[in-house]
Design an enzyme around this catalytic site. Structure first.
Site, short mmCIF file in Angstrom:
data_model
loop_
_atom_site.label_atom_id
_atom_site.label_comp_id
_atom_site.label_asym_id
_atom_site.label_seq_id
_atom_site.Cartn_x
_atom_site.Cartn_y
_atom_site.Cartn_z
N ALA A 115 0.82 -1.22 0.00
CA ALA A 115 0.00 0.00 0.00
C ALA A 115 0.86 1.28 0.00
O ALA A 115 1.95 1.27 0.58
CB ALA A 115 -0.90 -0.01 1.24
N PRO A 116 0.40 2.34 -0.67
CA PRO A 116 -0.86 2.45 -1.43
C PRO A 116 -0.81 1.82 -2.82
O PRO A 116 -1.82 1.79 -3.51
CB PRO A 116 -1.06 3.97 -1.53
CG PRO A 116 0.34 4.52 -1.50
CD PRO A 116 1.12 3.63 -0.60
N GLY A 145 2.21 1.79 -5.36
CA GLY A 145 3.11 2.24 -6.44
C GLY A 145 3.79 1.06 -7.14
O GLY A 145 3.83 1.01 -8.37
N ASP A 183 -0.90 -6.17 2.29
CA ASP A 183 -0.74 -5.01 3.19
C ASP A 183 -2.04 -4.82 3.96
O ASP A 183 -3.11 -5.03 3.40
CB ASP A 183 -0.44 -3.73 2.35
CG ASP A 183 0.26 -2.66 3.17
OD1 ASP A 183 -0.27 -2.28 4.24
OD2 ASP A 183 1.33 -2.20 2.75
N ASP A 240 0.00 -10.21 7.29
CA ASP A 240 1.35 -9.81 7.71
C ASP A 240 2.37 -10.33 6.68
O ASP A 240 2.40 -11.54 6.40
CB ASP A 240 1.62 -10.42 9.09
CG ASP A 240 3.01 -10.05 9.61
OD1 ASP A 240 3.75 -9.33 8.89
OD2 ASP A 240 3.35 -10.49 10.72
N ASP A 244 8.68 -3.84 -0.08
CA ASP A 244 9.07 -2.47 0.31
C ASP A 244 8.65 -2.20 1.75
O ASP A 244 8.37 -1.07 2.13
CB ASP A 244 8.38 -1.48 -0.67
CG ASP A 244 8.93 -0.07 -0.59
OD1 ASP A 244 10.05 0.12 -0.09
OD2 ASP A 244 8.23 0.86 -1.03
N LYS A 282 15.93 -0.61 4.28
CA LYS A 282 15.98 0.73 4.88
C LYS A 282 17.23 0.83 5.74
O LYS A 282 17.56 -0.10 6.49
CB LYS A 282 14.73 0.98 5.74
CG LYS A 282 13.42 0.57 5.09
CD LYS A 282 13.09 1.34 3.84
CE LYS A 282 11.90 0.72 3.12
NZ LYS A 282 11.63 1.29 1.82
N1 SAM Z 1 5.75 0.05 -2.17
C1 SAM Z 1 4.62 0.84 -1.71
C2 SAM Z 1 4.17 1.72 -2.84
O1 SAM Z 1 4.81 1.72 -3.88
O2 SAM Z 1 3.15 2.39 -2.71
C3 SAM Z 1 4.95 1.65 -0.49
C4 SAM Z 1 5.21 0.77 0.70
S1 SAM Z 1 5.37 1.65 2.19
C5 SAM Z 1 6.97 2.25 2.14
C6 SAM Z 1 5.49 0.36 3.35
C7 SAM Z 1 4.22 -0.45 3.52
O3 SAM Z 1 4.54 -1.61 4.25
C8 SAM Z 1 3.13 0.27 4.31
O4 SAM Z 1 1.96 0.36 3.52
C9 SAM Z 1 2.88 -0.63 5.53
O5 SAM Z 1 1.50 -0.76 5.83
C10 SAM Z 1 3.41 -1.95 5.04
N2 SAM Z 1 3.87 -2.85 6.09
C11 SAM Z 1 4.73 -2.60 7.10
N3 SAM Z 1 4.91 -3.71 7.86
C12 SAM Z 1 4.15 -4.68 7.27
C13 SAM Z 1 3.92 -6.04 7.56
N4 SAM Z 1 4.51 -6.64 8.59
N5 SAM Z 1 3.07 -6.72 6.76
C14 SAM Z 1 2.47 -6.13 5.70
N6 SAM Z 1 2.66 -4.84 5.38
C15 SAM Z 1 3.49 -4.12 6.16
#
Ligand code: SAM
Length: 353
Positions: free
Chosen positions: A219-220, A222, A238, A258, A274, A303
């Site tokens: 999410a969202p 990209g 997500d 998760d 990501d 990161k």
């Molecule tokens: N790649 C995405 C894009 O292009 O829009 C952006 C990703 S954003 C940097 C990181 C995402 O990882 C967030 O939407 C967050 O909800 C999700 N996230 C973090 N920990 C997570 C987990 N354990 N399981 C699933 N999603 C996770």
């Protein structure tokens, strides 16, 4: 041409120390040594290698798949006090090697914007000088890339590099425009990664309209959006919401789960991730998927909020190989800080061909 005593290296501003640590380790691995001269925040450093010529370093194992250096060339001392009316005269006077490509470049950053405009204006005239002298030889297999690295309006390095060991883009920066429909700026990261890590032939083959992917931390959306534009069917994992353009796409399945426990029912071609988490957790997850054949290839982001980022990259690479275990020799792992990466690097793990 003067032989050169240093590498001039461009990187993301703020990563000069990491870049210097990487160069020192690369040098040590090939029996060389060296020291770096840098000013923090400039996105530029000079690395003075001992025991090896900088051009042969670039051509050898030292120059394979850099992580933090975006662009580099073997150069001599900085030319200073260049006359405004004829900057190219002194810079090109001693160039006596066949040249297949030319980049005129500057470090990155707002402070260098006027200089970047000057760099663009110098490309045509510089190429004209080389052509008129018969040094412009794009088809010569021994020809090099010539670099003019501007440090100021009246100061520049003249460098050269093997074509396949540096970037044809000034500063090594792949400039992409954000598409108005892209759900997030992150789309540019994946798009750049596909351009940097894959050849045009790979892109054709690996996105042939029949591929599947899992996007962890989607999410969202990209990254999912970039994959969809390449005809890939995506499972987007997500707990957050996807952009409406993806939510109504029948080729996207949104799974609220998760990322660290999710399992697809069938293996996929691509695993992309990501998720913002510790590099150790992310590489372990990626390596487990690959080891168990749940995905053919993985493209993911690490990161790096910590101070010693080169060390963190090295640790991540070692952990990836450890978790892959016996399968490790079957995969290559490329790690690179892309232009659209911030405090992070992008990794691409693929079966060795
Ligand atoms: N790649 C995405 C894009 O292009 O829009 C952006 C990703 S954003 C940097 C990181 C995402 O990882 C967030 O939407 C967050 O909800 C999700 N996230 C973090 N920990 C997570 C987990 N354990 N399981 C699933 N999603 C996770």
């Amino acid at each position: 041409m003067i032989p050169g005593d240093r590498l001039v290296v461009l990187c993301r501003p703020g990563f000069e120390g990491d870049c210097a640590a990487e160069l020192a380790q690369r040098a040590a691995e090939v029996g060389a040594w060296g020291h770096a001269r840098t000013r923090d925040g400039q996105g530029l450093l000079e690395f003075f290698p001992g025991g090896h010529h900088p051009l042969s370093l670039l051509a050898g194992r030292f120059g394979e798949t850099p992580v933090f250096p975006r662009q580099w060339c073997a150069a001599g001392p900085l030319f200073e006090d260049l006359p405004e009316g004829d900057r190219l005269g002194p810079l090109l006077a001693d160039v006596d090697v066949p040249v297949a490509d030319l980049v005129v470049e500057t470090p990155e950053g707002d402070a260098y914007r006027p200089l970047a405009r000057l760099a663009r204006r110098l490309v045509g005239p510089a190429r004209g000088v080389l052509q008129a002298r018969g040094d412009w030889c794009p088809d010569d297999p021994d020809a090099v890339r010539l670099h003019l690295v501007l440090a100021a309006g009246d100061a520049a390095w003249v460098g050269r590099s093997p074509l396949e060991r540096s970037s044809p883009e000034p500063g090594g920066i792949v400039r992409l425009k954000q598409h108005p429909e892209a759900p997030s700026r992150s789309a540019l990261k994946l798009e750049e990664a596909l351009q940097v890590f894959l050849t045009p032939a790979d892109r054709h083959l690996l996105f042939d309209g029949r591929r599947t992917a899992v996007d962890l931390g989607a999410a969202p959306g990209g990254w999912t959006w970039v994959l969809r534009r390449r005809g890939v069917q995506v499972l987007a994992v997500d707990n957050g919401a996807l952009a409406p353009v993806l939510a109504k796409d029948p080729e996207v399945e949104h799974v609220r789960a998760d990322a660290f426990t999710f399992e697809p029912t069938t293996p996929v071609d691509w695993l992309v991730c990501d998720v913002v988490d510790k590099p150790a957790r992310v590489v372990e997850l990626m390596a487990r998927w690959l080891r168990r054949g749940r995905a053919r290839r993985a493209l993911f982001n690490l990161k790096l909020p910590m101070r010693r980022r080169w060390q963190a990259v090295e640790d991540a690479r070692a952990r990836f190989e450890r978790v892959l275990g016996e399968a490790a020799p079957g995969f290559s792992l490329h790690i690179r800080q892309l232009y659209h990466d911030r405090e992070e690097v992008t990794c691409y793990a693929a079966p060795r061909s």
